[in-house]
Design an enzyme around this catalytic site. Sequence first.
Site, PDB file in Angstrom:
ATOM      1  N   GLY A 113       0.816  -1.366   0.012  1.00 17.27           N
ATOM      2  CA  GLY A 113      -0.107   0.138  -0.062  1.00 17.27           C
ATOM      3  C   GLY A 113       0.793   1.169  -0.023  1.00 17.27           C
ATOM      4  N   CYS A 114       1.971   1.152   0.034  1.00 15.51           N
ATOM      5  CA  CYS A 114       2.858   2.210  -0.197  1.00 15.51           C
ATOM      6  C   CYS A 114       3.511   2.438  -1.656  1.00 15.51           C
ATOM      7  CB  CYS A 114       4.249   2.136   0.858  1.00 15.51           C
ATOM      8  SG  CYS A 114       3.722   2.066   2.516  1.00 15.51           S
ATOM      9  N   ALA A 115       3.541   3.568  -1.987  1.00 18.84           N
ATOM     10  CA  ALA A 115       4.113   3.863  -3.277  1.00 18.84           C
ATOM     11  C   ALA A 115       5.610   3.651  -3.434  1.00 18.84           C
ATOM     12  CB  ALA A 115       3.622   5.296  -3.961  1.00 18.84           C
ATOM     13  N   SER A 116       6.190   4.145  -2.191  1.00 26.22           N
ATOM     14  CA  SER A 116       7.685   3.857  -2.062  1.00 26.22           C
ATOM     15  C   SER A 116       7.864   2.414  -1.617  1.00 26.22           C
ATOM     16  CB  SER A 116       8.355   4.852  -1.144  1.00 26.22           C
ATOM     17  OG  SER A 116       8.060   6.245  -1.651  1.00 26.22           O
TER      18      SER A 116
END
Length: 139
Positions: A47-50
């Site tokens: 769920g984290c773009a990074s």
Amino acid sequence: MTPLAEIIDNCSYLDDWQDRMSYVIELGRKLPEMPEEKRTADAKVQGCASQVWLVTHADSASDPILTFEGESDAHIVRGLVAIVLSIFSGKPASDILKIDALDLFGRMGLIEYLTAQRANGLRSMIKRIKDEAGRRLSA
């Protein structure tokens, strides 16, 4: 790790959003680097773009004290990881479940400056930690 009270205090003196983001980046630079072997698929936060990795350690108490290691490949997100660890690490699982981390980020004046992707990533980190606390508490 920078104590949470110090982070909150420092943020209260920073009026400019650029100064606050610079401070977040500085906190990320102070975060100990996570060894490559701990950056596993299981440690990766979804769920984290990074890319973000969180590793949990717990003692054997019925209400275990949880400590966390974290890492990110992005400077600002690495700083957010450092703040999240300051909020949650070293606390009993039952206390972790009661903490409103988003409220703390709001009081620090940081939440409104996050992009939607970073805010979603922050929520994913918090959810991961709270899920882990709940799992360890019910084990």
